[in-house]
Design an enzyme around this catalytic site. Structure first.
Site, PDB file in Angstrom:
ATOM      1  NE  ARG A   1      -3.801   0.933   0.839  1.00  0.00           N
ATOM      2  CZ  ARG A   1      -4.875   0.922   0.078  1.00  0.00           C
ATOM      3  NH1 ARG A   1      -4.919   1.709  -0.976  1.00  0.00           N
ATOM      4  NH2 ARG A   1      -5.885   0.159   0.335  1.00  0.00           N
TER       5      ARG A   1
ATOM      6  CB  ILE B   1      -2.707   6.082   9.213  1.00  0.00           C
ATOM      7  CG1 ILE B   1      -2.967   6.919   7.960  1.00  0.00           C
ATOM      8  CG2 ILE B   1      -2.883   6.926  10.473  1.00  0.00           C
ATOM      9  CD1 ILE B   1      -4.417   7.342   7.796  1.00  0.00           C
ATOM     10  N   PRO B   2      -0.168   3.537   8.137  1.00  0.00           N
ATOM     11  CG  PRO B   2       1.637   2.219   8.797  1.00  0.00           C
ATOM     12  CD  PRO B   2       0.958   3.530   9.069  1.00  0.00           C
ATOM     13  CG  HIS B   3      -4.327   1.592   5.396  1.00  0.00           C
ATOM     14  ND1 HIS B   3      -3.753   2.850   5.516  1.00  0.00           N
ATOM     15  CD2 HIS B   3      -5.023   1.621   4.250  1.00  0.00           C
ATOM     16  CE1 HIS B   3      -4.112   3.603   4.495  1.00  0.00           C
ATOM     17  NE2 HIS B   3      -4.878   2.877   3.687  1.00  0.00           N
ATOM     18  N   GLY B   4      -3.307  -2.085   5.006  1.00  0.00           N
ATOM     19  CA  GLY B   4      -3.207  -3.004   3.890  1.00  0.00           C
ATOM     20  C   GLY B   4      -3.970  -2.540   2.665  1.00  0.00           C
TER      21      GLY B   4
END
Length: 153
Positions: A51, A65-68
């Site tokens: 991502r 705010i890392p997320h998949g």
């Protein structure tokens, strides 16, 4: 509305006072916290890195705010957040980040904890308090105070 949003169990979701790390490693740390707290299956952190290649997840105010990716939704067991705190900051695409907040979210879930944090970040005085919290307990207290004032967002 409950008396507070976060309880002492949430302390397990926060890694406090970590040494500076490379951006990719900070994302992996947040991903491992999500795995160890039962939010996602192992390997989700690879999707978080994927991502990041597609879109920079720097939010502003020293927070990322890392997320998949959408393809990783099947790896999410339950929605929630985990927080990696880097008091000396890390380089995140030229920005200095102090909090890397890993997000696990099923498609239509709302994550109240994240909404409270972003609400605080939009208020300069509250933002400064959050960014200068001396401990994870104080960090949680600031979020809970906002929740008591603002209610569910």
């Amino acid at each position: 509305m409950a008396g507070k949003l976060l309880n002492d169990e949430f302390l397990n979701n926060i890694a406090w006072g970590l040494p500076s790390a490379a951006k990719q490693e900070s994302i992996r740390i947040a991903g491992r916290l999500l795995v160890s707290n039962g939010y996602v299956r192992p390997g989700y952190e690879d999707s978080m890195l994927e991502r990041e290649l597609e879109h920079n997840t720097y939010l502003g105010f020293g927070v990322a705010i890392p997320h998949g990716t959408e393809n990783s939704l099947s790896q999410v067991l339950r929605s929630g957040i985990c927080i990696a705190h880097f008091p000396e900051g890390i380089d995140y695409n030229g920005e200095t980040v102090f909090y890397v907040i890993g997000i696990a979210c099923k498609e239509d879930d709302t994550i109240q904890e994240l909404m409270q944090i972003t609400d605080i970040l939009c208020k300069p005085e509250e933002c400064e308090k959050l960014l200068s919290a001396a401990s994870k307990e104080e960090f949680i207290e600031i979020i809970n105070e906002n929740y008591l004032k603002e209610g569910e967002l």
